[in-house]
Motif scaffolding. Structure first.
Motif, PDB file in Angstrom:
ATOM      1  N   ASP A  21       0.834  -1.209   0.000  1.00 52.19           N
ATOM      2  CA  ASP A  21       0.000   0.000   0.000  1.00 52.19           C
ATOM      3  C   ASP A  21       0.863   1.251   0.000  1.00 52.19           C
ATOM      4  O   ASP A  21       0.581   2.218  -0.717  1.00 52.19           O
ATOM      5  CB  ASP A  21      -0.921   0.019   1.228  1.00 52.19           C
ATOM      6  N   TYR A  22       1.923   1.245   0.807  1.00 55.25           N
ATOM      7  CA  TYR A  22       2.785   2.416   0.873  1.00 55.25           C
ATOM      8  C   TYR A  22       3.580   2.597  -0.411  1.00 55.25           C
ATOM      9  O   TYR A  22       3.874   3.718  -0.824  1.00 55.25           O
ATOM     10  CB  TYR A  22       3.735   2.321   2.065  1.00 55.25           C
ATOM     11  N   ILE A  23       3.941   1.480  -1.053  1.00 58.29           N
ATOM     12  CA  ILE A  23       4.682   1.557  -2.314  1.00 58.29           C
ATOM     13  C   ILE A  23       3.870   2.309  -3.361  1.00 58.29           C
ATOM     14  O   ILE A  23       4.414   3.054  -4.172  1.00 58.29           O
ATOM     15  CB  ILE A  23       5.051   0.135  -2.817  1.00 58.29           C
ATOM     16  N   SER A  24       2.535   2.153  -3.321  1.00 58.15           N
ATOM     17  CA  SER A  24       1.671   2.820  -4.304  1.00 58.15           C
ATOM     18  C   SER A  24       1.670   4.337  -4.137  1.00 58.15           C
ATOM     19  O   SER A  24       1.282   5.065  -5.049  1.00 58.15           O
ATOM     20  CB  SER A  24       0.238   2.289  -4.197  1.00 58.15           C
ATOM     21  N   LEU A  25       2.122   4.843  -2.981  1.00 53.23           N
ATOM     22  CA  LEU A  25       2.173   6.288  -2.749  1.00 53.23           C
ATOM     23  C   LEU A  25       3.474   6.907  -3.252  1.00 53.23           C
ATOM     24  O   LEU A  25       3.631   8.120  -3.231  1.00 53.23           O
ATOM     25  CB  LEU A  25       2.031   6.589  -1.250  1.00 53.23           C
ATOM     26  N   THR A  34      -0.285  13.593  -4.515  1.00 53.98           N
ATOM     27  CA  THR A  34      -1.005  12.316  -4.602  1.00 53.98           C
ATOM     28  C   THR A  34      -2.199  12.313  -3.660  1.00 53.98           C
ATOM     29  O   THR A  34      -3.314  11.918  -4.044  1.00 53.98           O
ATOM     30  CB  THR A  34      -0.064  11.143  -4.254  1.00 53.98           C
ATOM     31  N   MET A  35      -1.977  12.758  -2.434  1.00 52.02           N
ATOM     32  CA  MET A  35      -3.053  12.737  -1.429  1.00 52.02           C
ATOM     33  C   MET A  35      -4.172  13.721  -1.767  1.00 52.02           C
ATOM     34  O   MET A  35      -5.353  13.399  -1.628  1.00 52.02           O
ATOM     35  CB  MET A  35      -2.483  13.036  -0.040  1.00 52.02           C
ATOM     36  N   THR A  36      -3.823  14.917  -2.209  1.00 57.98           N
ATOM     37  CA  THR A  36      -4.847  15.929  -2.463  1.00 57.98           C
ATOM     38  C   THR A  36      -5.568  15.731  -3.800  1.00 57.98           C
ATOM     39  O   THR A  36      -6.742  16.070  -3.926  1.00 57.98           O
ATOM     40  CB  THR A  36      -4.245  17.348  -2.428  1.00 57.98           C
ATOM     41  N   ASP A  37      -4.858  15.181  -4.804  1.00 65.27           N
ATOM     42  CA  ASP A  37      -5.470  15.039  -6.135  1.00 65.27           C
ATOM     43  C   ASP A  37      -6.187  13.713  -6.351  1.00 65.27           C
ATOM     44  O   ASP A  37      -7.151  13.646  -7.129  1.00 65.27           O
ATOM     45  CB  ASP A  37      -4.407  15.189  -7.228  1.00 65.27           C
ATOM     46  N   GLU A  38      -5.734  12.644  -5.675  1.00 63.66           N
ATOM     47  CA  GLU A  38      -6.256  11.317  -6.009  1.00 63.66           C
ATOM     48  C   GLU A  38      -7.085  10.659  -4.911  1.00 63.66           C
ATOM     49  O   GLU A  38      -7.729   9.637  -5.149  1.00 63.66           O
ATOM     50  CB  GLU A  38      -5.088  10.388  -6.384  1.00 63.66           C
ATOM     51  N   TYR A  39      -7.079  11.223  -3.701  1.00 68.23           N
ATOM     52  CA  TYR A  39      -7.826  10.593  -2.608  1.00 68.23           C
ATOM     53  C   TYR A  39      -9.324  10.567  -2.916  1.00 68.23           C
ATOM     54  O   TYR A  39      -9.925  11.572  -3.282  1.00 68.23           O
ATOM     55  CB  TYR A  39      -7.588  11.340  -1.293  1.00 68.23           C
ATOM     56  N   ASN A  40      -9.911   9.378  -2.765  1.00 69.04           N
ATOM     57  CA  ASN A  40     -11.346   9.163  -2.938  1.00 69.04           C
ATOM     58  C   ASN A  40     -11.849   9.548  -4.330  1.00 69.04           C
ATOM     59  O   ASN A  40     -12.997   9.945  -4.496  1.00 69.04           O
ATOM     60  CB  ASN A  40     -12.148   9.935  -1.879  1.00 69.04           C
ATOM     61  N   THR A  59     -12.300   8.476  -8.579  1.00 69.48           N
ATOM     62  CA  THR A  59     -12.579   7.313  -9.410  1.00 69.48           C
ATOM     63  C   THR A  59     -11.271   6.681  -9.898  1.00 69.48           C
ATOM     64  O   THR A  59     -10.348   7.388 -10.311  1.00 69.48           O
ATOM     65  CB  THR A  59     -13.432   7.726 -10.636  1.00 69.48           C
ATOM     66  N   ASN A  60     -11.215   5.360  -9.865  1.00 71.25           N
ATOM     67  CA  ASN A  60     -10.044   4.578 -10.288  1.00 71.25           C
ATOM     68  C   ASN A  60      -8.808   4.808  -9.421  1.00 71.25           C
ATOM     69  O   ASN A  60      -7.684   4.493  -9.825  1.00 71.25           O
ATOM     70  CB  ASN A  60      -9.684   4.865 -11.756  1.00 71.25           C
ATOM     71  N   SER A  61      -8.994   5.380  -8.235  1.00 72.05           N
ATOM     72  CA  SER A  61      -7.860   5.578  -7.316  1.00 72.05           C
ATOM     73  C   SER A  61      -8.133   4.928  -5.963  1.00 72.05           C
ATOM     74  O   SER A  61      -7.680   5.417  -4.928  1.00 72.05           O
ATOM     75  CB  SER A  61      -7.594   7.080  -7.129  1.00 72.05           C
ATOM     76  N   THR A 115      -6.616   5.658  -2.091  1.00 73.80           N
ATOM     77  CA  THR A 115      -7.470   5.955  -0.938  1.00 73.80           C
ATOM     78  C   THR A 115      -7.193   4.989   0.208  1.00 73.80           C
ATOM     79  O   THR A 115      -7.023   5.401   1.360  1.00 73.80           O
ATOM     80  CB  THR A 115      -8.966   5.873  -1.335  1.00 73.80           C
ATOM     81  N   LYS A 116      -7.099   3.709  -0.137  1.00 73.62           N
ATOM     82  CA  LYS A 116      -6.822   2.683   0.878  1.00 73.62           C
ATOM     83  C   LYS A 116      -5.450   2.915   1.510  1.00 73.62           C
ATOM     84  O   LYS A 116      -5.287   2.803   2.738  1.00 73.62           O
ATOM     85  CB  LYS A 116      -6.880   1.295   0.226  1.00 73.62           C
ATOM     86  N   ALA A 117      -4.449   3.246   0.672  1.00 76.71           N
ATOM     87  CA  ALA A 117      -3.089   3.460   1.172  1.00 76.71           C
ATOM     88  C   ALA A 117      -3.017   4.678   2.091  1.00 76.71           C
ATOM     89  O   ALA A 117      -2.369   4.645   3.137  1.00 76.71           O
ATOM     90  CB  ALA A 117      -2.124   3.626  -0.003  1.00 76.71           C
ATOM     91  N   VAL A 118      -3.697   5.760   1.713  1.00 70.95           N
ATOM     92  CA  VAL A 118      -3.687   6.980   2.526  1.00 70.95           C
ATOM     93  C   VAL A 118      -4.384   6.746   3.866  1.00 70.95           C
ATOM     94  O   VAL A 118      -3.894   7.155   4.929  1.00 70.95           O
ATOM     95  CB  VAL A 118      -4.355   8.154   1.769  1.00 70.95           C
TER      96      VAL A 118
END
Length: 239
Positions: free
Chosen positions: A34-38, A116-122, A124-126, A130-133
């Motif tokens: 999960d962390y690797i995906s960030l 990554t956190m601000t643009d992709e959290y929650n 579509t297709n991310s 979301t799970k990693a954050v």
């Protein structure tokens, strides 16, 4: 022959060490995926894949070394020595990658984690982001990349988020809609935010990878020395 006894011991040690190396690599890829995906860079994951590959080769090499020692065949000993050398070079490569990534880690996290956190959290297709954050914020008890204020800039919060000021995973005790209150009594407010926590985690893990690599490399160097010793003591094979 002292060399023969030593090589036998090295074979058993190598097989066990191969299992340890492979386990560390698999642990990195599976439990920490999960962390690797960030991370935007693939260097951290590449180091883990090299460890898994090296671990498998070390285990096979250990078995081959035992066979070569018992049969006292020079051809098998040559193959054993070459495999040891290849593994040694693989581990040097993994070490170099880990060292390069160690130098780049802080800059990479500063440049990419917040985006990554601000643009992709929650979004579509991310779902994996979301799970990693969420996992990152709960496990490390942090909120936002640098601080909880970062979430005010996120697509998720700006699109409404049902009135939340931060994701629910920022809360000390998670309940539905708990992210509405961003008071320190309700959410994690950690100096340095999640960037500092994730950086320390990865650096600690890189140290583990490095320590395992150095330990196995030492075993391999000793193994190569005693393999050469045994090889020289064996009589020439008849042709």
């Amino acid at each position: 022959c002292v060399c023969k006894i030593r090589v036998k011991h090295q074979c058993g040690t190598l097989t066990l060490a191969g299992g340890v190396v492979m386990a560390v690599g698999v642990w990195t890829l599976v439990l920490k995926s999960d962390y690797i995906s960030l991370l935007s860079s693939k260097t951290y994951a590449a180091s883990a894949y090299i460890l898994v590959l090296a671990g498998v080769i070390v285990m096979v090499t250990g078995v081959l070394g035992c066979c070569a020692t018992f049969k006292e065949q020079k051809r098998l000993l040559r193959a054993y020595f070459i495999l040891l050398l290849c593994i040694f070079l693989l581990e040097i490569l993994a070490g170099v990658l880990a060292y390069i990534y160690y130098q780049q880690l802080n800059d990479e996290l500063k440049q990419n984690l917040k985006k990554t956190m601000t643009d992709e959290y929650n979004q579509t297709n991310s779902e994996h982001i979301t799970k990693a954050v969420d996992k990152l914020q709960q496990e490390f008890k942090c909120c936002g990349s640098n601080s909880s204020a970062d979430w005010a800039e996120s697509v998720y919060i700006r699109s409404g988020a049902k009135g939340r000021k931060v994701p629910d995973s920022c809360c000390k005790t998670i309940t539905n809609m708990c992210g509405i209150r961003d008071h320190p009594s309700n959410i994690y407010k950690v100096e340095g935010g999640c960037i500092t926590k994730l950086e320390n985690f990865i650096l600690d893990h890189l140290k583990i990878i490095g320590a395992v690599g150095v330990g196995i490399a030492c075993v391999q160097i000793i193994g190569m020395v005693f393999t050469c010793c045994l090889y020289r003591n064996l009589k020439a094979e008849p042709y």
